[in-house]
Design a protein around this motif. Structure first.
Motif, short mmCIF file in Angstrom:
data_model
loop_
_atom_site.label_atom_id
_atom_site.label_comp_id
_atom_site.label_asym_id
_atom_site.label_seq_id
_atom_site.Cartn_x
_atom_site.Cartn_y
_atom_site.Cartn_z
N UNK A 127 -20.65 27.69 9.29
CA UNK A 127 -20.06 26.40 9.65
C UNK A 127 -20.48 26.02 11.07
N UNK A 128 -20.85 24.78 11.27
CA UNK A 128 -21.23 24.30 12.61
C UNK A 128 -20.22 23.25 13.09
N UNK A 129 -20.36 22.86 14.36
CA UNK A 129 -19.47 21.83 14.90
C UNK A 129 -19.69 20.49 14.20
N UNK A 130 -20.94 20.25 13.74
CA UNK A 130 -21.20 19.02 12.97
C UNK A 130 -20.40 19.01 11.68
N UNK A 131 -20.33 20.17 11.02
CA UNK A 131 -19.56 20.27 9.78
C UNK A 131 -18.07 19.99 10.04
N UNK A 132 -17.56 20.59 11.13
CA UNK A 132 -16.16 20.39 11.48
C UNK A 132 -15.89 18.92 11.76
N UNK A 133 -16.81 18.27 12.48
CA UNK A 133 -16.65 16.84 12.80
C UNK A 133 -16.59 15.99 11.54
N UNK A 134 -17.47 16.29 10.57
CA UNK A 134 -17.49 15.52 9.33
C UNK A 134 -16.20 15.72 8.55
N UNK A 135 -15.75 16.98 8.45
CA UNK A 135 -14.54 17.26 7.68
C UNK A 135 -13.30 16.66 8.32
N UNK A 136 -13.30 16.57 9.65
CA UNK A 136 -12.15 16.02 10.37
C UNK A 136 -12.23 14.51 10.55
N UNK A 137 -13.41 13.96 10.26
CA UNK A 137 -13.59 12.53 10.41
C UNK A 137 -13.63 12.09 11.86
N UNK A 138 -14.23 12.93 12.72
CA UNK A 138 -14.35 12.59 14.14
C UNK A 138 -15.78 12.85 14.59
N UNK A 139 -16.08 12.55 15.84
CA UNK A 139 -17.42 12.80 16.35
C UNK A 139 -17.56 14.26 16.78
#
Length: 345
Positions: free
Chosen positions: A4-16
């Motif tokens: 998991x990357x920070x990009x994945x976390x951003x997408x799942x959370x709906x934030x940048x």
């Protein structure tokens, strides 16, 4: 499994991605609801940011963590200090560094999350934990994530997990203590157990009872007490035991470890009872302080250098993917007779 990357976390959370970064780094200008949403996604996906380019490439760090969670005054305890020294020396002999983390306990979520964070961020190749209860869910979580965990005084019967490496005290020391006292003529034996969430305390308790039953000795509630692993806990437990005796004292007391035995010494002194003239006391562990106590403490001694060298060496063997690494080892004790027990008629 994809990392998991920070990009994945951003997408799942709906934030940048930058918002994820600010949440991770504790920036204060994040709305609470956004912070909570991001943290929920992070926790659900076991995401921790890697610390450097070296870690991102998956390169081995040649570093193990040493997590101390048993409390106590480390600097003033030769036995406890030896745990740290032996771990560092054993790691150095294999060209590894040790990242030391001192925690008061593993009861708080903050401490548990801190340990998990060190593992998950990739700062260490493996971690050694001292002071864990014998059933710690977060340890199973780390193991399930493939982390290599070394554990002192921790064992699950009939469970072998390649990435869980343990070292333990021999299981017979409790029974040995009873056998010795019985041989000296003692028939009224008191027992102060340790922290029963620890594997060694459970094993010593069972050993005491085996010995008592083997020799047909009376097991009386007033001569039994639960303590802990520190001198203070031994002192409080011994005071309670002696108070409940109403003058019908045991002729000997088995203490779950030497620190507890030192607490028994203090309590007996307050009650005007001399050791061993009035009550014999036997410990367990082999704390060097027992050589200089008054009287010197009879105990069952363990070679802690051997224990920690064995643990560290096998943890590193797993890191280096060596075959046939023994996962669980029990170190035998040596009976050390001094002056705290006497023969009675």
């Amino acid at each position: 499994m994809k990392k998991i990357t920070s990009n994945d976390i951003a997408k799942m959370a709906g934030v940048s991605r930058s918002t994820v970064s600010r949440v991770i780094n504790g920036y204060s200008n994040i709305p609470p609801e956004t912070r909570d949403k991001v943290m929920k996604v992070i926790q659900e996906n076991h995401y921790y940011p890697q610390l450097s380019g070296q870690l991102l490439t998956g390169k081995q760090m040649n570093t193990i963590g040493f997590f101390w969670a048993s409390g106590g005054n480390i600097a003033n305890s030769p036995l406890t200090s030896s745990f740290f020294v032996n771990t560092i020396e054993a790691a150095a002999s294999r060209s590894y560094l040790v990242l030391t983390c001192i925690l008061g306990d593993l009861d708080s979520d903050d401490n548990i999350n801190y340990v998990k964070k060190i593992f998950m961020e990739g700062r260490i190749d493996a971690g050694i934990i001292v002071g864990a209860d014998n059933n710690e869910p977060f340890i199973d979580e780390l193991l399930g994530l493939g982390k290599i965990v070394g554990l002192f005084d921790y064992y699950h019967e009939n469970e072998t997990t390649r990435n869980r490496i343990t070292v333990n005290f021999d299981r017979t020391s409790g029974e040995q203590a009873i056998d010795y006292l019985y041989g000296l003529g003692h028939r009224k034996i008191g027992i102060i157990d340790g922290n029963m969430s620890r594997f060694s305390s459970m094993q010593r308790h069972e050993g005491y009872l085996r010995g008592m039953l083997k020799h047909h000795l009376p097991i009386q509630n007033k001569w039994l007490c639960y303590g802990g692993i520190t001198e203070e806990s031994g002192y409080e437990a011994a005071k309670s035991l002696l108070y409940n005796c109403n003058g019908d004292y045991p002729t000997a007391i088995c203490a779950s470890n030497d620190s507890v035995a030192f607490g028994v010494y203090r309590a007996c002194s307050e009650y005007g009872l001399k050791i061993p003239e009035d009550i014999s006391v036997i410990g367990n562990d082999g704390d060097i302080t027992g050589e200089h106590s008054t009287p010197p403490l009879t105990t069952i001694s363990f070679n802690f250098k051997d224990m920690f060298y064995s643990l560290v060496s096998r943890v590193i063997d797993v890191i280096e993917d060596k075959e046939d690494v023994e996962t669980d080892i029990f170190i035998p004790g040596t009976f050390t007779e001094r002056s705290s027990c006497k023969r009675i008629d």
